[in-house]
Design an enzyme around this catalytic site. Sequence first.
Site, PDB file in Angstrom:
ATOM      1  N   LYS A   1       8.752  -1.246   3.229  1.00 50.79           N
ATOM      2  CA  LYS A   1       7.933  -0.353   4.047  1.00 50.79           C
ATOM      3  C   LYS A   1       8.699   0.216   5.237  1.00 50.79           C
ATOM      4  O   LYS A   1       8.647   1.427   5.498  1.00 50.79           O
ATOM      5  CB  LYS A   1       6.693  -1.096   4.540  1.00 50.79           C
ATOM      6  CG  LYS A   1       5.805  -0.240   5.442  1.00 50.79           C
ATOM      7  CD  LYS A   1       4.484  -0.896   5.752  1.00 50.79           C
ATOM      8  CE  LYS A   1       4.632  -2.099   6.644  1.00 50.79           C
ATOM      9  NZ  LYS A   1       3.329  -2.580   7.152  1.00 50.79           N
TER      10      LYS A   1
ATOM     11  N   ARG B   1       0.801  -1.218   0.000  1.00 50.72           N
ATOM     12  CA  ARG B   1       0.000   0.000   0.000  1.00 50.72           C
ATOM     13  C   ARG B   1       0.841   1.280   0.000  1.00 50.72           C
ATOM     14  O   ARG B   1       0.317   2.368  -0.202  1.00 50.72           O
ATOM     15  CB  ARG B   1      -0.954   0.002   1.197  1.00 50.72           C
ATOM     16  CG  ARG B   1      -2.166  -0.906   0.995  1.00 50.72           C
ATOM     17  CD  ARG B   1      -3.227  -0.598   2.021  1.00 50.72           C
ATOM     18  NE  ARG B   1      -2.938  -1.215   3.302  1.00 50.72           N
ATOM     19  CZ  ARG B   1      -3.515  -0.871   4.446  1.00 50.72           C
ATOM     20  NH1 ARG B   1      -4.403   0.107   4.475  1.00 50.72           N
ATOM     21  NH2 ARG B   1      -3.215  -1.473   5.564  1.00 50.72           N
TER      22      ARG B   1
ATOM     23  N   ALA C   1      46.302  41.653  -2.085  1.00 46.52           N
ATOM     24  CA  ALA C   1      45.099  41.328  -2.850  1.00 46.52           C
ATOM     25  C   ALA C   1      45.463  40.948  -4.281  1.00 46.52           C
ATOM     26  O   ALA C   1      46.386  41.505  -4.877  1.00 46.52           O
ATOM     27  CB  ALA C   1      44.143  42.507  -2.850  1.00 46.52           C
TER      28      ALA C   1
ATOM     29  N   GLN D   1      12.054 -14.401   6.914  1.00 47.98           N
ATOM     30  CA  GLN D   1      10.777 -15.064   6.673  1.00 47.98           C
ATOM     31  C   GLN D   1      10.641 -15.193   5.157  1.00 47.98           C
ATOM     32  O   GLN D   1      10.229 -14.267   4.473  1.00 47.98           O
ATOM     33  CB  GLN D   1       9.612 -14.266   7.258  1.00 47.98           C
ATOM     34  CG  GLN D   1       8.267 -14.978   7.133  1.00 47.98           C
ATOM     35  CD  GLN D   1       7.094 -14.099   7.570  1.00 47.98           C
ATOM     36  OE1 GLN D   1       7.233 -12.883   7.675  1.00 47.98           O
ATOM     37  NE2 GLN D   1       5.948 -14.717   7.820  1.00 47.98           N
TER      38      GLN D   1
ATOM     39  N   GLY E   1       2.038 -15.232   7.511  1.00 52.59           N
ATOM     40  CA  GLY E   1       1.356 -14.691   8.678  1.00 52.59           C
ATOM     41  C   GLY E   1       2.293 -14.317   9.802  1.00 52.59           C
ATOM     42  O   GLY E   1       3.487 -14.623   9.811  1.00 52.59           O
TER      43      GLY E   1
END
Length: 460
Positions: free
Chosen positions: A28, A21, A429, A80, A85
């Site tokens: 995620k 989703r 300079a 997994q 589940g």
Amino acid sequence: MGPPGDRSLFCVVLAAGLGTRMKSSLPKVLHPLMGRPMLEYPLHALKALRPKRTVLVVGVNGRAVREAIRPPLPVEYATQGRQLGTAHAVRAGLEPLGALRAGTVLVTNGDTPLITAGTLRKFLSAHARAGNAVSVLSFTARDPSSYGRIVRGGGDVRIVEQKDATPKERNIREVNSGVYAIEVHPLPFLEKIKHNRKKGEYYRTDLVSVALRAGARVGVFRRGEEEEFLGVNSRKDLLRAQGVLREKTVARHVEKGVAFMDPGAVYIDPLVSIGSDTLIYPNVYLMGDTRVGRGCTVYPNARITDSVIRDRAVVKDSTVIEKSVVGAGAQVGPFAHVRPESRIGEGARVGNFVELKKAVLGKGVKAGHLSYLGDAVLSPGVNVGAGTITCNYDGRKKHPTVIGAEVFIGSDTQLVAPVRVGKGAYIGAGSTITRDVPPFALAVSRTAQKTIPGWARKKR
């Protein structure tokens, strides 16, 4: 520490979800929340509990997770392989722990980044005092429709999902957080959880009913606020979590004496520290391992990452500071870029459109505007004129520039490294310095001016 009476706490963090989703190829749990992967937040909460071992359960994107996060505590990984589940994921997380003999296993989720160590500690303490084999952490939800209800009655408890709940049970607002405390000896109950044929998965919520049928002691403890248990399953959820986290972070700093011009328009990593009497203007980003001292001022549109800003320092508008240190009372900006490994000394001033790269500026150094100082060491009291450049790169290697104390460098000077300028020297300079300059010498390398009277009139 583990709960009272228990010397061993083991943590299993479930982070194998695909997060479809989120509409992203990024796992995620790696989606950024206030500048860091959301998975790092629950791991920080667990760090405060000082677990003996922590297992992070990852899925098919496990390699990406390993490479992207910087866990704040030692973790072991379990994979997994198939999404069967949450009970199946817990089993996977227990495998690296082997045959445990005693202790408590705390099961948490990688996609609930707002949970606090305080709530988890209270839950574990209640679990230990009750002598439960299995405990569930619950909370009160304003809208419980997406959670499993906690149904109490007859001395027992049940977790009933929305689709299985009766009209009366659907009115229950106490819901399951997904956080479990399980004593090691009833862990074999996980093997007795049956396969849900409709969903094709094994659910950890069934652990409660399985344990009760076996005569084990089960309890549910309501702890914490609903916002802590906000699960991130979509980008909308991520925005909600960010809003809550930002508000809580700002509130915590306000309580410690920090002032904000517009609290809703700042982005502060929750791990950032800020001293009292510091003033933060809008659109400021304080990220990573950043520490801001007391009495500082950070003006609008500044971004500070992994840096230390010491007491009374001022960071002016639209300044970027990365992995560097700004000394006490120093001023940086506006429109300055301080790149990694730079150190700005006490009371030094780095002005507009000045870039530092791996530069060390001593106490009271002034580099007011339009300069690049890379791989340079400037001793205390150096004055750097506008347009000064340390030419540190020869196309193959970087070379250092070392400037002694109280040196005056005129505007539009190029210091071609490697080069050293001795204490108290002056650089005229418009000079290009290619050789070392002795202390208290004047170095000038520009051609003599030639003036041709009337040339412009003839040209026209």
